[in-house]
Scaffold this motif. Structure first.
Motif, PDB file in Angstrom:
ATOM      1  N   THR A  83      11.830  38.765  13.314  1.00 35.63           N
ATOM      2  CA  THR A  83      10.846  39.416  12.446  1.00 35.63           C
ATOM      3  C   THR A  83       9.615  39.820  13.247  1.00 35.63           C
ATOM      4  O   THR A  83       9.075  40.923  13.076  1.00 35.63           O
ATOM      5  N   GLU A  85       9.537  40.544  16.384  1.00 33.95           N
ATOM      6  CA  GLU A  85       9.933  41.686  17.201  1.00 33.95           C
ATOM      7  C   GLU A  85       9.821  42.984  16.416  1.00 33.95           C
ATOM      8  O   GLU A  85       9.387  44.013  16.933  1.00 33.95           O
ATOM      9  N   LYS A  86      10.192  42.925  15.155  1.00 39.09           N
ATOM     10  CA  LYS A  86      10.239  44.132  14.324  1.00 39.09           C
ATOM     11  C   LYS A  86       8.857  44.543  13.821  1.00 39.09           C
ATOM     12  O   LYS A  86       8.478  45.715  13.930  1.00 39.09           O
ATOM     13  N   LYS A 174       6.571  41.108  19.864  1.00 41.37           N
ATOM     14  CA  LYS A 174       6.309  42.441  19.334  1.00 41.37           C
ATOM     15  C   LYS A 174       6.304  43.498  20.442  1.00 41.37           C
ATOM     16  O   LYS A 174       6.854  44.590  20.283  1.00 41.37           O
ATOM     17  N   ASN A 287      19.518  46.843  13.435  1.00 40.00           N
ATOM     18  CA  ASN A 287      18.243  46.348  12.901  1.00 40.00           C
ATOM     19  C   ASN A 287      17.286  45.851  13.980  1.00 40.00           C
ATOM     20  O   ASN A 287      16.259  45.246  13.664  1.00 40.00           O
ATOM     21  N   ARG A 288      17.612  46.110  15.242  1.00 48.69           N
ATOM     22  CA  ARG A 288      16.744  45.678  16.323  1.00 48.69           C
ATOM     23  C   ARG A 288      15.653  46.718  16.579  1.00 48.69           C
ATOM     24  O   ARG A 288      15.813  47.901  16.273  1.00 48.69           O
ATOM     25  N   ASN A 289      14.558  46.250  17.165  1.00 55.59           N
ATOM     26  CA  ASN A 289      13.394  47.119  17.367  1.00 55.59           C
ATOM     27  C   ASN A 289      13.468  47.834  18.712  1.00 55.59           C
ATOM     28  O   ASN A 289      12.515  47.851  19.490  1.00 55.59           O
TER      29      ASN A 289
END
Length: 433
Positions: A83, A85-86, A174, A287-289
Motif C-alpha cells: 500500500t 508503494e502505491k 513510495k 496492481n504494482r506501482n
C-alpha cells in the motif's frame, strides 16, 4: 532477540529458515540454559556464513547485520508495504502496528551480541557489525541492490525515534518500491514445481544506452516517444521492432529500460514456451506501482505453431482488459511474425484491389496488434563505414580511415555482411590484437 522477534506482527511472517529466525532460536536456546555449547557455536557460524554469502552477492559493507535487516524490510511484500508503494503512508489504524514493528526493528538494529559472544566465546558478530568488504568488479554483484540497501540502511541508522524510522521506510517504499521489483530493473520467469511463476532478477544486464547505438536516429526517437508517454501515464502502444539481424533491435530495448529505469520502468523477458503463463504473469504485476515492458526477443512462429494465439488474446481481444501499466515490446526478423507461404493465398478472393483470405488475415492479425512498428534495416556501405569509424573513435583505435574501412570490408565479407553487430565485432577484433 527471541522476545523482540516475537513482537513482529506485520513483518512477522518471515521464513522459518531465514537468518533472523534461526538466530532468534539460538538466543532462545541460549537462555534456556539447556544447550550444547558446540551446537550453538555451529549454528551461529552457519548463519554468519549465510550472511556473508548474501553480503558478497549484494555488496553489503560496514554493518552487515543492519544491511541484512534493511534488506528484509525492503523485500517483505505485505499489505502495508504494498500500500505504501502505491499511495505512500496514510493515516490509519495499521500505522499503529507498523510503528510497533519498526520499534522492534530499531531494537534489532542496535542489538547487542556481546551476551552470545561472551557465553559462547566467539567474536563473529563483532566482525560483521564492523565489516570491510573486499573490492571487486561491479559485474560480480547487483549494483542496484547494493546502492539502495546502503542508502536506506544509512537513513535508518540515523533514525532517533520510531517515527523517524517509520518515515524512512515508508518514503523508501513510495519512492523506490518494495520487493524484487523495487531493487531490480529486469527479470526472467521461472516456473515453480506447483505451476506458479516467480520473477528472477537479471543482475548482469547490459548497461548500454541509446547513444551507444550509432545511427537509427528516427527509430530511436519513435521508441523514446512511445516509452516516455508510457512512463508518464499517457496512452502508449505495444511496439514491434522488426528488420535485419544485427541492426540494434534488442540493444534498443535494453537501452530504453536503462534510460527510464529511474522513472519506474521495469522489464520482464519472456520466451515463447512461456506464453501460456502470460495471464498469470499479468495478474501478479497489474496492481504494482511500476510500468512493465514484457519483452519478447526474436519473436517468430512457424506454420504449425499456435502459441501466438495466447499472445493475441493478451495484447487485444481477450475478455480481461490489458492493464495500463503493461506494454509488450517485441523484436523479430519477420515483419508479420508468422511464416507466410504461397499456399496462404489459395483462398484469396479478388475484388478490385481488395482481397479476403482467412489464412492471411489470421497470420497478419498478430503483427497488426502492435500499435507501433519500427523497421531496422541493414546500413548502406557508407553508413557501415560511419558506424565503424564512430566505434573506433570511442575505443581509442588509432588507425587511418582508409585502412580502417579496408579492414572493415575484409572483415564483413566473412562475418555476415554489413550491420551494426558486424561493425562491433570488427572493433572487438581490433581491440583484441
Amino acid at each position: 532477540m527471541e522476545k523482540i522477534v516475537a513482537k513482529l506482527l506485520i513483518y512477522g511472517d518471515l521464513p522459518e529458515d531465514s537468518i533472523l529466525m534461526e538466530l532468534s532460536r539460538v538466543s532462545r536456546d541460549l537462555h534456556s540454559n539447556n544447550y550444547s555449547k558446540e551446537d550453538l557455536i555451529s549454528r551461529c557460524f552457519k548463519q554468519v556464513k549465510r550472511l556473508l554469502e548474501l553480503a558478497t552477492e549484494c555488496a553489503f559493507d560496514n554493518n552487515l547485520w543492519q544491511s541484512y535487516l534493511t534488506y528484509l524490510l525492503i523485500m517483505d511484500e505485505n499489505p502495508f508495504s504494498l500500500t505504501c508503494e502505491k499511495v505512500g503512508s496514510r493515516e490509519g489504524s495499521v500505522n499503529h502496528f507498523a510503528t510497533s514493528d519498526f520499534h522492534a526493528f530499531r531494537e534489532l538494529f542496535n542489538y547487542d551480541f556481546s551476551e552470545i559472544e561472551n557465553t559462547l566465546e566467539i567474536d563473529c558478530f563483532s566482525c560483521i557489525t564492523n565489516y570491510k568488504a573486499i573490492e571487486k568488479p561491479e559485474l560480480m554483484y547487483n549494483k542496484n541492490v547494493s546502492e539502495k540497501v546502503g542508502f536506506l540502511a544509512g537513513n535508518l541508522r540515523k533514525a532517533d525515534s520510531d517515527e523517524a524510522f517509520f518515515k524512512g521506510v515508508t518514503e523508501f517504499y513510495k519512492k523506490i518500491g518494495v520487493g524484487a521489483f523495487g531493487l531490480n530493473k529486469a527479470f526472467r520467469l521461472r516456473e515453480q514445481s506447483d505451476g506458479k511463476i516467480e520473477f528472477v532478477p537479471i543482475n548482469n544486464m547490459d548497461r548500454v544506452v541509446l547513444d551507444d547505438l550509432v545511427g537509427y536516429e528516427i527509430q530511436k526517437q519513435k521508441l523514446i516517444a512511445n516509452t516516455r508517454a508510457f512512463v508518464e501515464g499517457k496512452k502508449a502502444n505495444n511496439v514491434l521492432l522488426f528488420g535485419d539481424s544485427g541492426t540494434g533491435k534488442s540493444t534498443s530495448i535494453k537501452a530504453i529500460v536503462n534510460e527510464f529505469y529511474g522513472d519506474g520502468l521495469r522489464m520482464i523477458e519472456i520466451y515463447k514456451y512461456q506464453f501460456r503463463q502470460l495471464s498469470q504473469l499479468i495478474s501478479q504485476i497489474k496492481n504494482r506501482n511500476y510500468k512493465f515492458i514484457i519483452y519478447m526477443d526474436d519473436l517468430s512462429f512457424e506454420e504449425d505453431e499456435s502459441d501466438y494465439k495466447f499472445l493475441k488474446a493478451v495484447i487485444e481481444g481477450g475478455v480481461e482488459t490489458k492493464p495500463d501499466n503493461i506494454l509488450i515490446y517485441a523484436t523479430s526478423n519477420r515483419r508479420h511474425l508468422i511464416r507466410e507461404t504461397w499456399n496462404d493465398r489459395r483462398d484469396v478472393e479478388q475484388d478490385g484491389d481488395i482481397h479476403r483470405s482467412d489464412t492471411m488475415e489470421e497470420k497478419l492479425s498478430l503483427a497488426n496488434r502492435f500499435g507501433v512498428t519500427i523497421g531496422y534495416y541493414k546500413p548502406s556501405r557508407q553508413e557501415y563505414y560511419t558506424i565503424v569509424k564512430e566505434l573506433a573513435d570511442r575505443s581509442g583505435i588509432d588507425i587511418t580511415n582508409e585502412e580502417l574501412c579496408l579492414e572493415a570490408d575484409r572483415w564483413e565479407l566473412n562475418h555476415g555482411g554489413v550491420s551494426g553487430r558486424t561493425a562491433q565485432q570488427f572493433i572487438n577484433h581490433l581491440l583484441g590484437k
